[in-house]
Write a protein that holds these residues in place. Structure first.
Motif, mmCIF file in Angstrom:
data_model
loop_
_atom_site.group_PDB
_atom_site.id
_atom_site.type_symbol
_atom_site.label_atom_id
_atom_site.label_comp_id
_atom_site.label_asym_id
_atom_site.label_seq_id
_atom_site.Cartn_x
_atom_site.Cartn_y
_atom_site.Cartn_z
ATOM 1 N N TYR A 188 31.591 58.242 84.302
ATOM 2 C CA TYR A 188 33.043 58.334 84.463
ATOM 3 C C TYR A 188 33.672 56.890 84.462
ATOM 4 N N ASP A 218 38.009 61.440 81.418
ATOM 5 C CA ASP A 218 37.546 62.645 82.389
ATOM 6 C C ASP A 218 36.866 63.652 81.480
ATOM 7 N N TYR A 221 34.516 65.837 84.085
ATOM 8 C CA TYR A 221 35.351 66.536 85.237
ATOM 9 C C TYR A 221 36.297 67.745 84.350
ATOM 10 N N LEU A 242 33.703 60.914 92.308
ATOM 11 C CA LEU A 242 34.982 60.663 91.381
ATOM 12 C C LEU A 242 34.971 59.304 91.037
ATOM 13 N N ILE A 250 42.219 64.019 88.325
ATOM 14 C CA ILE A 250 41.086 64.687 88.687
ATOM 15 C C ILE A 250 41.439 65.824 89.393
#
Ligand code: GLN
Length: 280
Positions: A188, A218, A221, A242, A250
């Motif tokens: 990420y 992202d 996600y 995260l 997100i």
């Protein structure tokens, strides 16, 4: 022959500006115990001098001590690590702890767990170790080399996990049966969004585990959130690590894909680091 002590290593680390203070003590312990394999008061044979010299040079160049020692600690378990897997982080232990606290409240049925991007296998294997017969764990990764590390860890730690080599971004979410829990610490980090200093700190770790390919930072996600109904049972939950800079985006992504009961928690350093969401 000499006798070495942890404090001698600490002094060497400080003299070479590798670390100072408490950090130097903890690093010196790693070098002493895990790299040199010494005990306090033990006589030091010649080859340890060379090993120490080589270790100090590698540390000076910025290599994480876990790669030099070949293992890292996670949730009290020792995991083999090499340059093909990310070094497990304490914040990921917090994510695992969250899952365990939730699951232990409802241990009356078999829980199916999917770990996306397993790397060293630290999340999947720890969950299996802690939950035992109460869970079935499937762990996927795109990297053959990472899966080989994860397989070795599952053998050493005697935790049965089903490992699958696959590109999660290409999956349609059909694993035969839906899962009760999806967990992921996906790549990420935005390569262009972090400082040069940060990039340098991460340079020993596998880029494939840190930086999502392409423009969409992202993407993992997004894909997890889009596959809600396919991956998860109606009662299921998702727990993901995260990107601390993208909490709002997100959250919005999960909301727009109709996930319920969204909850974000900070890690011990105070960064928004974990998201839990319910399928229905
Ligand atoms: N938390 C890691 C770091 O910032 C990144 C982990 C990841 O990309 N999954 O160093």
């Amino acid at each position: 022959m000499d006798v070495w002590h942890i404090k001698d290593i600490k002094t060497q680390l400080e003299n070479r500006n590798i670390a100072t203070g408490r950090e130097a003590i903890s690093l010196a312990k790693w070098v002493f115990d895990d790299v040199l394999n010494l005990k306090e008061g033990q006589l030091v044979i010649q080859e340890k001098y060379l090993l120490l010299k080589n270790t100090l040079e590698r540390l000076e160049a910025g290599e994480p001590v876990q790669y030099i020692a070949g293992h890292a600690w996670f949730f009290g378990y020792s995991f083999l690590v090499n340059q093909h897997v990310l070094i497990p982080r304490p914040e990921t232990e917090e994510l695992v702890d969250w899952i365990l606290r939730d699951v232990k409240k409802q241990l009356n049925r078999l829980i199916r767990i999917l770990d996306v991007g397993t790397g060293s296998g630290c999340i999947a294997i720890t969950l299996k170790k802690e939950l035992g017969e109460n869970c079935e764990v499937v762990a996927i990764d795109i990297s053959t080399q990472a899966l080989s590390v994860a397989q070795q860890n599952s053998l050493i730690l005697e935790a049965e996990v089903e490992f699958l080599e696959m590109d999660f971004l290409q999956t349609d979410g059909d694993f035969g049966m839906p899962f009760d829990i999806i967990v992921s610490n996906p790549p990420y980090v935005g390569r262009n969004l972090i400082s040069a200093e940060m990039q340098a700190m991460l340079r020993y770790e596998p880029p494939i585990a840190l930086y999502p390919e392409g423009q969409d930072v992202d993407i993992f996600y997004r894909r997890i959130s889009e596959l809600r109904g396919k991956l998860l049972s109606p009662e299921g939950s998702c727990y993901i690590e995260l990107n601390e800079f993208r909490k709002e985006q997100i959250h919005t992504l999960f909301e727009s894909n109709r996930w319920k009961n969204l909850e974000i928690r900070n890690d011990l350093q105070g960064f928004p680091r974990m998201l839990k969401a319910k399928s229905e």
